[in-house]
Scaffold this motif. Structure first.
Motif, PDB file in Angstrom:
ATOM      1  N   ILE A  23       0.860  -1.184   0.000  1.00 14.80           N
ATOM      2  CA  ILE A  23       0.000   0.000   0.000  1.00 14.80           C
ATOM      3  C   ILE A  23       0.894   1.230   0.000  1.00 14.80           C
ATOM      4  CG2 ILE A  23      -1.765   1.306   1.241  1.00 14.80           C
ATOM      5  CD1 ILE A  23      -2.688  -1.317   2.485  1.00 14.80           C
ATOM      6  N   CYS A  24       0.616   2.156  -0.882  1.00 18.71           N
ATOM      7  CA  CYS A  24       1.375   3.397  -0.968  1.00 18.71           C
ATOM      8  C   CYS A  24       0.447   4.567  -0.660  1.00 18.71           C
ATOM      9  CB  CYS A  24       1.982   3.553  -2.363  1.00 18.71           C
ATOM     10  SG  CYS A  24       2.923   5.069  -2.578  1.00 18.71           S
ATOM     11  N   CYS A  25       0.761   5.335   0.362  1.00 14.73           N
ATOM     12  CA  CYS A  25      -0.048   6.496   0.749  1.00 14.73           C
ATOM     13  C   CYS A  25       0.663   7.772   0.306  1.00 14.73           C
ATOM     14  CB  CYS A  25      -0.257   6.526   2.259  1.00 14.73           C
ATOM     15  SG  CYS A  25      -1.152   5.104   2.913  1.00 14.73           S
ATOM     16  N   THR A  26      -0.078   8.643  -0.330  1.00 13.23           N
ATOM     17  CA  THR A  26       0.501   9.881  -0.827  1.00 13.23           C
ATOM     18  C   THR A  26      -0.577  10.952  -0.901  1.00 13.23           C
ATOM     19  OG1 THR A  26       1.630  10.906  -2.720  1.00 13.23           O
ATOM     20  CG2 THR A  26       0.054   9.171  -3.207  1.00 13.23           C
ATOM     21  N   THR A  27      -0.150  12.189  -1.032  1.00  9.09           N
ATOM     22  CA  THR A  27      -1.108  13.263  -1.290  1.00  9.09           C
ATOM     23  C   THR A  27      -1.394  13.290  -2.785  1.00  9.09           C
ATOM     24  OG1 THR A  27       0.614  14.934  -1.647  1.00  9.09           O
ATOM     25  CG2 THR A  27      -0.162  14.603   0.629  1.00  9.09           C
ATOM     26  N   LEU A  28      -2.446  13.993  -3.164  1.00  7.72           N
ATOM     27  CA  LEU A  28      -2.780  14.073  -4.585  1.00  7.72           C
ATOM     28  C   LEU A  28      -1.688  14.795  -5.367  1.00  7.72           C
ATOM     29  CD1 LEU A  28      -6.595  14.909  -4.425  1.00  7.72           C
ATOM     30  CD2 LEU A  28      -5.523  12.725  -5.006  1.00  7.72           C
ATOM     31  N   SER A  29      -1.068  15.781  -4.753  1.00  9.50           N
ATOM     32  CA  SER A  29      -0.039  16.537  -5.465  1.00  9.50           C
ATOM     33  C   SER A  29       1.231  15.718  -5.655  1.00  9.50           C
ATOM     34  CB  SER A  29       0.280  17.840  -4.721  1.00  9.50           C
ATOM     35  OG  SER A  29       0.679  17.576  -3.393  1.00  9.50           O
ATOM     36  N   THR A  30       1.642  14.961  -4.642  1.00  9.14           N
ATOM     37  CA  THR A  30       2.870  14.176  -4.771  1.00  9.14           C
ATOM     38  C   THR A  30       2.660  12.917  -5.601  1.00  9.14           C
ATOM     39  OG1 THR A  30       2.398  13.136  -2.620  1.00  9.14           O
ATOM     40  CG2 THR A  30       3.916  14.997  -2.637  1.00  9.14           C
ATOM     41  N   ALA A  31       1.413  12.581  -5.898  1.00 11.80           N
ATOM     42  CA  ALA A  31       1.157  11.442  -6.789  1.00 11.80           C
ATOM     43  C   ALA A  31       1.573  11.760  -8.217  1.00 11.80           C
ATOM     44  CB  ALA A  31      -0.322  11.064  -6.746  1.00 11.80           C
ATOM     45  N   LEU A  32       1.773  13.035  -8.508  1.00 12.82           N
ATOM     46  CA  LEU A  32       2.105  13.460  -9.862  1.00 12.82           C
ATOM     47  C   LEU A  32       3.601  13.596 -10.114  1.00 12.82           C
ATOM     48  CD1 LEU A  32      -0.598  16.192 -10.537  1.00 12.82           C
ATOM     49  CD2 LEU A  32      -0.241  14.118 -11.849  1.00 12.82           C
ATOM     50  N   GLY A  33       4.400  13.590  -9.056  1.00 16.08           N
ATOM     51  CA  GLY A  33       5.819  13.827  -9.285  1.00 16.08           C
ATOM     52  C   GLY A  33       6.690  13.222  -8.206  1.00 16.08           C
ATOM     53  N   GLY A  34       7.955  13.610  -8.203  1.00 15.58           N
ATOM     54  CA  GLY A  34       8.881  13.151  -7.191  1.00 15.58           C
ATOM     55  C   GLY A  34       9.280  11.699  -7.353  1.00 15.58           C
ATOM     56  N   ASN A  35       9.677  11.094  -6.241  1.00 12.87           N
ATOM     57  CA  ASN A  35      10.200   9.731  -6.256  1.00 12.87           C
ATOM     58  C   ASN A  35       9.170   8.705  -6.722  1.00 12.87           C
ATOM     59  OD1 ASN A  35      12.701  10.537  -5.352  1.00 12.87           O
ATOM     60  ND2 ASN A  35      12.173  10.314  -3.210  1.00 12.87           N
ATOM     61  N   LEU A  36       7.873   8.956  -6.417  1.00 12.95           N
ATOM     62  CA  LEU A  36       6.855   7.994  -6.816  1.00 12.95           C
ATOM     63  C   LEU A  36       6.762   7.884  -8.324  1.00 12.95           C
ATOM     64  CD1 LEU A  36       4.587   6.045  -6.114  1.00 12.95           C
ATOM     65  CD2 LEU A  36       3.023   8.003  -6.001  1.00 12.95           C
ATOM     66  N   GLN A  37       6.764   9.011  -9.023  1.00 10.08           N
ATOM     67  CA  GLN A  37       6.671   8.984 -10.479  1.00 10.08           C
ATOM     68  C   GLN A  37       7.917   8.377 -11.111  1.00 10.08           C
ATOM     69  OE1 GLN A  37       4.303   9.616 -12.836  1.00 10.08           O
ATOM     70  NE2 GLN A  37       2.952   9.583 -11.065  1.00 10.08           N
ATOM     71  N   LYS A  38       9.076   8.661 -10.530  1.00  5.27           N
ATOM     72  CA  LYS A  38      10.317   8.066 -11.034  1.00  5.27           C
ATOM     73  C   LYS A  38      10.277   6.547 -10.889  1.00  5.27           C
ATOM     74  CE  LYS A  38      13.151  12.106  -9.956  1.00  5.27           C
ATOM     75  NZ  LYS A  38      14.261  12.628  -9.107  1.00  5.27           N
ATOM     76  N   PHE A  39       9.762   6.109  -9.731  1.00  4.52           N
ATOM     77  CA  PHE A  39       9.661   4.674  -9.471  1.00  4.52           C
ATOM     78  C   PHE A  39       8.702   4.014 -10.460  1.00  4.52           C
ATOM     79  CE2 PHE A  39       6.924   1.484  -7.416  1.00  4.52           C
ATOM     80  CZ  PHE A  39       7.851   0.462  -7.234  1.00  4.52           C
ATOM     81  N   LEU A  40       7.539   4.614 -10.655  1.00  6.12           N
ATOM     82  CA  LEU A  40       6.536   4.042 -11.565  1.00  6.12           C
ATOM     83  C   LEU A  40       7.041   4.025 -13.003  1.00  6.12           C
ATOM     84  CD1 LEU A  40       3.288   5.690 -10.147  1.00  6.12           C
ATOM     85  CD2 LEU A  40       4.074   3.347  -9.822  1.00  6.12           C
ATOM     86  N   SER A  41       7.701   5.094 -13.394  1.00  8.68           N
ATOM     87  CA  SER A  41       8.240   5.155 -14.749  1.00  8.68           C
ATOM     88  C   SER A  41       9.277   4.062 -14.971  1.00  8.68           C
ATOM     89  CB  SER A  41       8.868   6.527 -14.989  1.00  8.68           C
ATOM     90  OG  SER A  41       9.454   6.592 -16.273  1.00  8.68           O
ATOM     91  N   HIS A  42      10.132   3.854 -13.987  1.00  6.42           N
ATOM     92  CA  HIS A  42      11.156   2.817 -14.092  1.00  6.42           C
ATOM     93  C   HIS A  42      10.517   1.434 -14.148  1.00  6.42           C
ATOM     94  CE1 HIS A  42      14.924   0.695 -13.507  1.00  6.42           C
ATOM     95  NE2 HIS A  42      14.409   0.077 -12.459  1.00  6.42           N
ATOM     96  N   ARG A  43       9.514   1.193 -13.297  1.00  4.03           N
ATOM     97  CA  ARG A  43       8.857  -0.114 -13.256  1.00  4.03           C
ATOM     98  C   ARG A  43       8.152  -0.423 -14.582  1.00  4.03           C
ATOM     99  NH1 ARG A  43       8.106  -3.314  -8.768  1.00  4.03           N
ATOM    100  NH2 ARG A  43       9.998  -3.123  -7.510  1.00  4.03           N
ATOM    101  N   ARG A  44       7.534   0.569 -15.182  1.00  2.71           N
ATOM    102  CA  ARG A  44       6.836   0.340 -16.447  1.00  2.71           C
ATOM    103  C   ARG A  44       7.823  -0.009 -17.559  1.00  2.71           C
ATOM    104  NH1 ARG A  44       3.902   5.310 -14.949  1.00  2.71           N
ATOM    105  NH2 ARG A  44       1.953   4.706 -13.949  1.00  2.71           N
TER     106      ARG A  44
END
Length: 214
Positions: A23-44
């Motif tokens: 489970i990953c908890c985040t705010t709506l704003s940080t769901a669009l950028g930062g480490n989470l987006q880098k991680f998702l981009s790499h995983r895809r």
């Protein structure tokens, strides 16, 4: 350089944490950028799992809490990360704060939650939680009548819940006080536009002290 090595190690640590959590908890704003987006981009890019390639999503489901107070444009960054979503909120309570009159004219003050609930057939994909666990039934009765079509039910654990403990105190759980004509009008508290009313605050304090037996 040392700074580059530090950034690389931080990214690796972030990927390890995100990759191992269910489970990953985040705010709506940080769901669009930062480490989470880098991680998702790499995983895809490296994933061999076809289920993660169908619509570009990675998570099974996205849950947005207090969705009735979130602007629709803020929700989409999180919603696009999964094929399913759950919006939890109450469109009868306070809406999001939109200070731009032009934005309101263009409909940007209408939340995705409110828009969906206003659609014909919304009962087919929505579920109202009718049992509340927060307040005395008398307080609930008023809001139930005014906003929820008398559908709310108080759980037995809070049905008679009150501030006072002494049986000698005989006061209703909810009191409406007409403050018109009472000394103490609204005052500007600061340059930002915040307002206060000392007279109403004094009345509220008096009733609270009476309820608590002070």
């Amino acid at each position: 350089t040392l700074r580059q090595e530090y950034g690389k190690r931080c990214a690796m640590a972030s990927d390890d944490v995100l990759g191992s959590c269910r489970i990953c908890c985040t705010t709506l704003s940080t769901a669009l950028g930062g480490n989470l987006q880098k991680f998702l981009s790499h995983r895809r890019n490296v994933s061999t799992d076809p289920s993660q390639k169908v619509d570009g999503s990675f998570f099974d489901v996205c849950v947005i809490d207090e969705a009735a107070q979130a602007l629709e444009v803020a929700c989409w960054g999180a919603l696009l990360q999964s094929p399913r979503c759950v919006l939890a909120g109450d469109h009868h309570q306070l809406p999001p704060t939109v200070t731009s009159a032009d934005a309101c004219k263009r409909g940007f003050d209408v939340t995705l939650f409110s828009r969906l609930m206003s659609m014909r057939g919304s009962e087919s994909f929505s579920q109202m939680l009718e049992v509340q666990y927060r307040m005395h039934h008398s307080i609930m009765d008023w809001s139930s009548r005014e906003f929820y079509g008398c559908q709310l039910v108080a759980n037995p654990s809070v049905y008679h819940h009150a501030l006072w403990r002494s049986p000698e105190v005989k006061m209703p759980a909810i009191v409406f006080v007409d403050t018109s004509g009472v000394d103490g009008c609204e005052e500007a508290e600061d340059d930002a536009g915040s307002r206060m009313n000392r007279g109403e605050a004094a009345i509220a304090l008096e009733y609270a002290c009476a309820l608590c037996g002070i």
